[in-house]
Write a protein that holds these residues in place. Structure first.
Motif, PDB file in Angstrom:
ATOM      1  N   ALA A  30       1.285  16.807   9.575  1.00 38.74           N
ATOM      2  CA  ALA A  30       0.737  15.609  10.206  1.00 38.74           C
ATOM      3  C   ALA A  30      -0.661  15.869  10.758  1.00 38.74           C
ATOM      4  O   ALA A  30      -1.545  14.997  10.685  1.00 38.74           O
ATOM      5  N   VAL A  31      -0.888  17.066  11.308  1.00 41.08           N
ATOM      6  CA  VAL A  31      -2.229  17.416  11.793  1.00 41.08           C
ATOM      7  C   VAL A  31      -3.195  17.534  10.618  1.00 41.08           C
ATOM      8  O   VAL A  31      -4.318  17.013  10.657  1.00 41.08           O
ATOM      9  N   LYS A  32      -2.779  18.214   9.560  1.00 42.27           N
ATOM     10  CA  LYS A  32      -3.646  18.381   8.385  1.00 42.27           C
ATOM     11  C   LYS A  32      -4.028  17.038   7.774  1.00 42.27           C
ATOM     12  O   LYS A  32      -5.152  16.857   7.288  1.00 42.27           O
ATOM     13  N   LEU A  33      -3.089  16.086   7.790  1.00 35.93           N
ATOM     14  CA  LEU A  33      -3.322  14.780   7.180  1.00 35.93           C
ATOM     15  C   LEU A  33      -3.925  13.776   8.154  1.00 35.93           C
ATOM     16  O   LEU A  33      -4.217  12.646   7.768  1.00 35.93           O
ATOM     17  N   ALA A  34      -4.107  14.171   9.414  1.00 33.18           N
ATOM     18  CA  ALA A  34      -4.634  13.279  10.449  1.00 33.18           C
ATOM     19  C   ALA A  34      -3.757  12.043  10.599  1.00 33.18           C
ATOM     20  O   ALA A  34      -4.241  10.917  10.706  1.00 33.18           O
ATOM     21  N   LEU A  35      -2.436  12.253  10.586  1.00 31.97           N
ATOM     22  CA  LEU A  35      -1.507  11.158  10.832  1.00 31.97           C
ATOM     23  C   LEU A  35      -1.365  10.965  12.340  1.00 31.97           C
ATOM     24  O   LEU A  35      -1.222  11.927  13.090  1.00 31.97           O
ATOM     25  N   ALA A  36      -1.405   9.714  12.789  1.00 29.21           N
ATOM     26  CA  ALA A  36      -1.234   9.430  14.217  1.00 29.21           C
ATOM     27  C   ALA A  36       0.163   9.868  14.654  1.00 29.21           C
ATOM     28  O   ALA A  36       1.126   9.696  13.906  1.00 29.21           O
ATOM     29  N   PRO A  37       0.292  10.465  15.831  1.00 30.37           N
ATOM     30  CA  PRO A  37      -0.723  10.679  16.882  1.00 30.37           C
ATOM     31  C   PRO A  37      -1.426  12.032  16.801  1.00 30.37           C
ATOM     32  O   PRO A  37      -1.887  12.548  17.808  1.00 30.37           O
ATOM     33  N   ILE A  86       4.850  -3.836   8.656  1.00 35.10           N
ATOM     34  CA  ILE A  86       3.716  -3.121   9.256  1.00 35.10           C
ATOM     35  C   ILE A  86       2.604  -2.922   8.231  1.00 35.10           C
ATOM     36  O   ILE A  86       1.411  -3.069   8.551  1.00 35.10           O
ATOM     37  N   LEU A  87       2.969  -2.599   6.997  1.00 36.42           N
ATOM     38  CA  LEU A  87       1.971  -2.448   5.937  1.00 36.42           C
ATOM     39  C   LEU A  87       1.213  -3.754   5.723  1.00 36.42           C
ATOM     40  O   LEU A  87      -0.021  -3.752   5.606  1.00 36.42           O
ATOM     41  N   LEU A  88       1.921  -4.873   5.685  1.00 37.39           N
ATOM     42  CA  LEU A  88       1.268  -6.173   5.483  1.00 37.39           C
ATOM     43  C   LEU A  88       0.357  -6.527   6.652  1.00 37.39           C
ATOM     44  O   LEU A  88      -0.799  -6.932   6.455  1.00 37.39           O
ATOM     45  N   VAL A  89       0.853  -6.378   7.871  1.00 36.54           N
ATOM     46  CA  VAL A  89       0.066  -6.760   9.059  1.00 36.54           C
ATOM     47  C   VAL A  89      -1.172  -5.879   9.196  1.00 36.54           C
ATOM     48  O   VAL A  89      -2.278  -6.376   9.468  1.00 36.54           O
ATOM     49  N   SER A  90      -1.006  -4.575   9.003  1.00 40.98           N
ATOM     50  CA  SER A  90      -2.171  -3.679   9.118  1.00 40.98           C
ATOM     51  C   SER A  90      -3.198  -3.958   8.032  1.00 40.98           C
ATOM     52  O   SER A  90      -4.412  -3.849   8.272  1.00 40.98           O
ATOM     53  N   SER A 111      -9.998   4.706   9.041  1.00 41.68           N
ATOM     54  CA  SER A 111      -9.474   4.072   7.829  1.00 41.68           C
ATOM     55  C   SER A 111      -8.647   5.064   7.025  1.00 41.68           C
ATOM     56  O   SER A 111      -7.599   4.712   6.461  1.00 41.68           O
ATOM     57  N   GLY A 112      -9.098   6.331   6.991  1.00 42.14           N
ATOM     58  CA  GLY A 112      -8.336   7.372   6.306  1.00 42.14           C
ATOM     59  C   GLY A 112      -6.998   7.641   6.975  1.00 42.14           C
ATOM     60  O   GLY A 112      -6.020   7.979   6.298  1.00 42.14           O
ATOM     61  N   VAL A 113      -6.936   7.496   8.306  1.00 39.68           N
ATOM     62  CA  VAL A 113      -5.661   7.653   9.016  1.00 39.68           C
ATOM     63  C   VAL A 113      -4.675   6.585   8.540  1.00 39.68           C
ATOM     64  O   VAL A 113      -3.510   6.876   8.234  1.00 39.68           O
ATOM     65  N   ALA A 114      -5.146   5.341   8.471  1.00 39.09           N
ATOM     66  CA  ALA A 114      -4.282   4.251   8.014  1.00 39.09           C
ATOM     67  C   ALA A 114      -3.854   4.453   6.566  1.00 39.09           C
ATOM     68  O   ALA A 114      -2.686   4.238   6.211  1.00 39.09           O
ATOM     69  N   ASN A 115      -4.774   4.877   5.723  1.00 40.25           N
ATOM     70  CA  ASN A 115      -4.439   5.092   4.313  1.00 40.25           C
ATOM     71  C   ASN A 115      -3.517   6.288   4.124  1.00 40.25           C
ATOM     72  O   ASN A 115      -2.706   6.305   3.195  1.00 40.25           O
ATOM     73  N   ALA A 116      -3.622   7.290   4.996  1.00 38.55           N
ATOM     74  CA  ALA A 116      -2.685   8.409   4.938  1.00 38.55           C
ATOM     75  C   ALA A 116      -1.264   7.922   5.220  1.00 38.55           C
ATOM     76  O   ALA A 116      -0.291   8.398   4.609  1.00 38.55           O
ATOM     77  N   ALA A 119       0.571   5.776  11.827  1.00 34.71           N
ATOM     78  CA  ALA A 119      -0.752   5.988  11.224  1.00 34.71           C
ATOM     79  C   ALA A 119      -1.390   4.669  10.821  1.00 34.71           C
ATOM     80  O   ALA A 119      -2.589   4.450  11.051  1.00 34.71           O
ATOM     81  N   MET A 120      -0.614   3.779  10.213  1.00 33.67           N
ATOM     82  CA  MET A 120      -1.165   2.484   9.796  1.00 33.67           C
ATOM     83  C   MET A 120      -1.601   1.658  11.001  1.00 33.67           C
ATOM     84  O   MET A 120      -2.667   1.029  10.989  1.00 33.67           O
ATOM     85  N   ILE A 121      -0.791   1.658  12.052  1.00 27.81           N
ATOM     86  CA  ILE A 121      -1.110   0.853  13.237  1.00 27.81           C
ATOM     87  C   ILE A 121      -2.311   1.424  13.982  1.00 27.81           C
ATOM     88  O   ILE A 121      -3.290   0.723  14.265  1.00 27.81           O
ATOM     89  N   VAL A 122      -2.263   2.709  14.303  1.00 24.70           N
ATOM     90  CA  VAL A 122      -3.321   3.338  15.104  1.00 24.70           C
ATOM     91  C   VAL A 122      -4.633   3.396  14.329  1.00 24.70           C
ATOM     92  O   VAL A 122      -5.708   3.122  14.878  1.00 24.70           O
TER      93      VAL A 122
END
Length: 505
Positions: free
Chosen positions: A226-233, A431-435, A320-325, A299-302
């Protein structure tokens, strides 16, 4: 030692892409040492591009063989899972090098030649991560990619922000590697092996004795990935690192480094997911998948919410990369099911689309920031009046990032949305649709600047031939993925099988 298998000369053919990158790295170091200072270092860049193209040709030839080869007792696998991702990594690196040939300045990156040929071992590390069938080999590839990436981030020696970014990247990257290695050590302690196939076989007979320890091991590895991929949090480092690095390096981190971490993530956790699914360990399987879906949703929300307030382009694209991850994690998080099995084709299709639209966007940003001296969104003000074709190209790329028809990004998100609903993960689909809808405000801020604002500069925009060529190739590829999505999906499905490529047989 009786089970130890060494490499033979016949194995060199299957390792040809990796050998080409290794040989070119050494050759370019020697060439740079003896090359007169008066000669432009773009020569090193063109030679780097040549090495990447040759390696990609060998990968294509290996795909045509349509077989799986296990080297070194299964420690290194030549399969279509790895080969497809290798093509993505090599293609993305090649486009990044081509684009940078027209934008990287000597006064910006003093180690210009080193910048080019350091991309080769970094890409080599990504390729090793995609083909490894052993935890040690995976970790070696991860560290090869990480160490070279640290150096690339610090390449702008005159910029204080670059040094700060490199320091943060080293610290967070080392912590992530420690979590991953610690989790791997528990797997080795439970099974007595680092080979993924042997680990699965050993756990099938002794899982009851090690179930609690397996939880610890897998969740440690999830935290590291998750750290390597920059996934929230676990994403706080990404915006600072992206902002401090040179634009081509930022593009490399956003695409190749992220894709390599996903390759490692999928290689390890899909094997465990398949093992739990086949052996009926529903509780452990559901807990792991729940953790992955929560990470994807967060990740998508944050990422989307954070990008709304950003004015710096690099920081915005980092979020944007966080959301796409998070979106790229969904095919893994929904797990194996009775009605869905095309996880890898959906992941790889969106990764390909993500690569093209990001490389194109970073290429446009590089020429705009170089011309205006600013990295803010306001630098795009009046771009349509200065360079209408470039503004049109950026509009297509932004529409793909937003997921609008008819682009590669639209169908990439659509395929993943369908798979989520088929697996009855309706809350994740929502969540995917709203984000995605909220992200329209993020990407339309660029369009508003380009078409509805007046810029401080009225003269035309100077675009070098390599950079312009890269931008339009990315635009054409983005539109082609949008108009003809099924041929790509069908091609991936025709050469990829879960049993051979994911279950480590």
């Amino acid at each position: 030692m009786s089970g130890f298998q060494t490499l033979t000369w016949s194995d060199a053919w299957y390792l040809a892409p990796e050998l080409v990158l290794s040989i070119f790295t050494v050759l370019l170091i020697v060439v740079d040492l003896f090359l007169p200072k008066r000669i432009n270092r773009n020569v090193i860049g063109w030679l780097t591009l040549l090495g990447i193209v040759i390696a990609a040709v060998f990968v294509v030839l290996l795909i045509r063989e349509e077989q799986v080869y296990n080297l070194m007792s299964g420690s290194y696998r030549i399969d279509d899972f790895g080969n497809i991702l290798k093509l993505v990594f090599l293609g993305a690196t090649g486009f990044i090098v081509l684009s940078s040939l027209g934008t990287v300045r000597d006064d910006d990156i003093k180690i210009k030649a080193e910048f080019y040929y350091l991309l080769l071992p970094a890409t080599l590390g990504a390729m090793v991560m995609a083909s490894s069938g052993d935890l040690i080999t995976l970790f070696v590839g991860l560290e090869l990619l990480s160490i070279t990436s640290y150096i690339l981030v610090a390449a702008r020696k005159k910029e204080r922000v670059s040094g700060e970014a490199a320091f943060k990247y080293v610290v967070t990257g080392s912590v992530a590697s420690a979590f991953i290695l610690y989790g791997m050590s528990f797997l080795y302690g439970m099974t007595g092996s680092t080979n993924l196939m042997f680990i699965a076989q050993s756990l099938s007979t002794g899982l009851q004795s090690f179930e609690a320890l397996l939880y610890v091991s897998l969740f440690l590895m999830i935290a590291g990935f998750a750290v390597k991929l920059a996934l929230a949090p676990f994403h706080a480092w990404s915006a600072d690192v992206y902002q401090g690095a040179a634009t081509p390096v930022t593009a490399f981190l956003a695409i190749v480094a992220k894709g390599a971490a996903f390759a490692m993530f999928y290689r390890v956790f899909f094997m465990f997911n398949a093992f739990f699914f086949v052996n009926g360990h529903t509780t452990l399987n559901s807990d792991i998948l729940l953790a992955l879906t929560v990470l994807a949703a967060a990740a998508m929300i944050v990422g989307t919410a954070g990008a709304l307030r950003q004015k710096n382009v690099k920081r915005l694209l980092a979020l944007s990369g966080v959301a796409n991850a998070g979106i790229l994690l969904i095919p893994l998080s929904i797990g194996l099911g009775q009605f869905h099995s095309s996880h890898f084709s959906e992941f790889s299709y969106y990764l390909i689309a993500y690569a093209f639209m990001n490389i194109g966007a970073f290429s446009v940003f590089s020429i705009v920031s170089k011309d205006t001296g600013s990295e803010q969104i306001s630098a795009f003000a009046g771009l349509y009046h200065r360079a209408p074709w470039t503004a049109g190209a950026m509009t297509v790329l932004l529409c793909s990032l937003a997921g609008l028809p008819v682009t590669g990004g639209f169908f990439g998100k659509l395929f993943i949305l369908f798979s989520t609903t088929q697996s009855k993960e309706y809350w994740l689909a929502a969540i995917l649709l709203v984000s995605t809808v909220i992200s329209y405000a993020v990407y339309f801020s660029f369009i508003r600047q380009m078409y509805m604002r007046t810029g401080a500069v009225d003269s035309g925009l100077k675009i070098s031939m390599p950079t312009g060529f890269t931008i339009w190739l990315c635009v054409i590829a983005t539109l082609a993925l949008g108009f003809l999505p099924m041929p790509i999906i069908d091609w991936i499905n025709s050469i990829f099988t879960i049993e051979l490529d994911f279950l480590i047989r």
